[in-house]
Design an enzyme around this catalytic site. Structure first.
Site, PDB file in Angstrom:
ATOM      1  N   SER A   2       1.728  -7.708  -0.744  1.00  0.00           N
ATOM      2  CA  SER A   2       2.481  -8.692   0.048  1.00  0.00           C
ATOM      3  C   SER A   2       1.705  -9.951   0.418  1.00  0.00           C
ATOM      4  CB  SER A   2       3.037  -8.045   1.318  1.00  0.00           C
ATOM      5  OG  SER A   2       2.023  -7.905   2.307  1.00  0.00           O
ATOM      6  N   GLU A  55      -1.811 -29.216  26.646  1.00  0.00           N
ATOM      7  CA  GLU A  55      -3.060 -29.783  26.089  1.00  0.00           C
ATOM      8  C   GLU A  55      -2.841 -31.145  25.451  1.00  0.00           C
ATOM      9  OE1 GLU A  55      -5.880 -27.431  27.432  1.00  0.00           O
ATOM     10  OE2 GLU A  55      -6.275 -28.994  25.938  1.00  0.00           O
ATOM     11  N   THR A  71       0.823  -1.221   0.000  1.00  0.00           N
ATOM     12  CA  THR A  71       0.000   0.000   0.000  1.00  0.00           C
ATOM     13  C   THR A  71       0.844   1.251   0.000  1.00  0.00           C
ATOM     14  OG1 THR A  71      -1.845  -1.069   1.112  1.00  0.00           O
ATOM     15  CG2 THR A  71      -1.683   1.292   1.384  1.00  0.00           C
ATOM     16  N   THR A 118       1.534  -4.414   4.122  1.00  0.00           N
ATOM     17  CA  THR A 118       1.342  -4.669   5.560  1.00  0.00           C
ATOM     18  C   THR A 118       0.827  -6.082   5.831  1.00  0.00           C
ATOM     19  OG1 THR A 118      -0.916  -3.830   5.448  1.00  0.00           O
ATOM     20  CG2 THR A 118       0.838  -2.244   5.989  1.00  0.00           C
ATOM     21  N   ASP A 119       0.226  -6.721   4.841  1.00  0.00           N
ATOM     22  CA  ASP A 119      -0.409  -8.009   5.108  1.00  0.00           C
ATOM     23  C   ASP A 119       0.567  -9.059   5.634  1.00  0.00           C
ATOM     24  OD1 ASP A 119      -2.967  -8.088   2.465  1.00  0.00           O
ATOM     25  OD2 ASP A 119      -2.693  -6.869   4.264  1.00  0.00           O
ATOM     26  N   LYS A 128      -0.109  -7.937  12.674  1.00  0.00           N
ATOM     27  CA  LYS A 128      -1.120  -7.016  12.161  1.00  0.00           C
ATOM     28  C   LYS A 128      -2.427  -7.387  12.853  1.00  0.00           C
ATOM     29  CE  LYS A 128      -3.135  -5.128   7.905  1.00  0.00           C
ATOM     30  NZ  LYS A 128      -3.131  -5.146   6.420  1.00  0.00           N
ATOM     31  N   TYR A 164      -8.076   0.377  -3.350  1.00  0.00           N
ATOM     32  CA  TYR A 164      -7.032   1.004  -4.173  1.00  0.00           C
ATOM     33  C   TYR A 164      -6.184  -0.108  -4.768  1.00  0.00           C
ATOM     34  CZ  TYR A 164      -4.762  -0.193   0.154  1.00  0.00           C
ATOM     35  OH  TYR A 164      -4.338  -0.897   1.257  1.00  0.00           O
TER      36      TYR A 164
END
Ligand code: DAS
Length: 374
Positions: free
Chosen positions: A104, A331, A57, A137-138, A210, A71
């Site tokens: 990304s 667990e 971006t 950013t992903d 993120k 965009y």
């Protein structure tokens, strides 16, 4: 929108248009060439920071100045991106390289290997003080951890992105890029591992994730918090990560042309082993199980995961919850099943460490030790 902001968006729009005609001369478009100082004589009193551009971006453009979603990412070239922030030249001698130009979410292992190798080449140069990576950013959190484990230098590496495209009112890219260049050229950032800085917050590459689909403060470090602030043109650090990183890691990708296949099985109510079986059949060398709670495994999945382990696949238990320690033998009886617990790494970060671990060993005791150290 302040006049400055309006003129910047207008200037960028002009630069985007102009950059098609006049290639900028001070940027090595070919990322194999050694980084040289910018075309203008370098200021000997300023650090030399190389900006490696990869898309996202921060290099995105929208149809109007109010377009903040919908965009197109990865449109603006590196020289145009850097030229749109003239203030950079007051804080560093900057040179830029377009390593690749992608959104990304489409990043590949080949992209990670190319980027890490280029950073290692650059940081070996005495005339390079730090590196900034502009990135979507992903998957910043995955790239940041991959570089934290494979960059063999204590010099600063800072990854930066933006949540608004470069053409938007109050685009966050310019200030994020400006801050990242300051950090990459700073003495304070030396030896702190790969850093991610957006929205004035400096996070550790190992820990940051993120946390929101669209807000500018989306990058968080759950529970542990960020390392410090960018304020008034200076980084202010208050803590550092305790885990091995960069020059202290055992991983070396310099001679690697590929990475072992590691896939993530996401757990949910009533899930089954179809995805797991397909991954194993396709040759996965490692599986990260993203369980609910403390890395829990549904009763119906214990058998298929044991079968995968018996077939030589390394199984790592992580959790989809986003924070906290996955307790070994908590667990599930990890000792009995010969599985690995991911400590506090989320599934996408656990996958990064498991891929690199498998370039060194298949021994699950050694791999578990790596999850305690990195
Ligand atoms: N698609 C997103 C990416 O490239 C855009 C961004 O937020 O950078 O990661």
């Amino acid at each position: 929108m302040s006049l400055g902001g309006k003129s910047r968006a207008f200037a960028l729009a002009m630069l985007v248009g102009a950059s098609l005609a006049v290639p900028h001369v001070s940027f090595a478009q070919d990322s194999s060439a050694p980084a040289t100082a910018a075309a203008t004589a370098p200021n000997p009193n300023l650090p030399h920071v190389v900006i490696l551009c990869t898309g996202g971006t921060i290099a995105g453009t929208g149809a109007t100045s109010t377009t903040t979603v919908g965009y197109t990412a990865a449109k603006v070239g590196c020289d145009t991106l850097v030229d749109s922030v003239p203030e950079l030249k007051k804080v560093a001698n900057v040179t830029g390289e377009q390593v690749y130009q992608i959104a990304s979410e489409s990043i590949t292992n080949d992209n990670w290997l190319k980027l890490s190798k280029r950073i290692n080449e650059l940081l070996k140069q005495d005339n390079v003080d730090g590196v900034v990576v502009t990135h979507g950013t992903d998957t910043i959190e995955e790239t940041a951890y991959f570089l934290d484990l494979t960059v063999k230098s204590k010099k600063p590496v800072v990854i930066v992105g933006s949540m608004r495209p470069s053409t938007a009112i109050s685009a966050d890219g310019p200030i994020n890029l400006y801050n990242a260049v300051i950090i990459a050229g700073s003495k304070e950032a030396v030896g702190k591992g790969v850093l991610v800085c957006l929205d004035d917050q400096i996070n550790a590459g190992r820990e940051v994730t993120k946390s929101n689909t669209s807000t500018t403060d989306t990058f968080r470090t759950p529970d542990l918090g960020f390392l410090g602030y960018m304020q008034d043109n200076k980084p202010h650090f208050y803590r550092t990560s305790t885990r091995l990183n960069t020059a202290d890691t055992e991983f070396d990708v310099s001679n690697l042309t590929s990475l072992p296949q590691v896939d993530i099985v996401y757990a949910y109510g009533n899930y089954n082993s179809l995805a797991l079986d397909a991954f194993v059949k396709a040759g996965a060398k490692g599986i990260v199980h993203a369980g609910p709670g403390d890395g829990s495994v549904g009763a119906q999945m214990v058998g298929p995961l044991q079968e995968a382990r018996k077939a030589g696949v390394v199984v790592v238990r992580s959790a989809r919850v986003g924070s906290g320690i996955i307790a070994r033998n908590g667990e599930q009886p990890d000792d009995k099943y010969d599985w690995v617990a991911s400590d506090n790494l989320n599934p996408q970060k656990a996958r990064i460490l498991l891929m690199l671990a498998l370039t060194k060993t298949n021994d699950t005791k050694a791999i578990q030790d790596m999850f305690w150290k990195y």
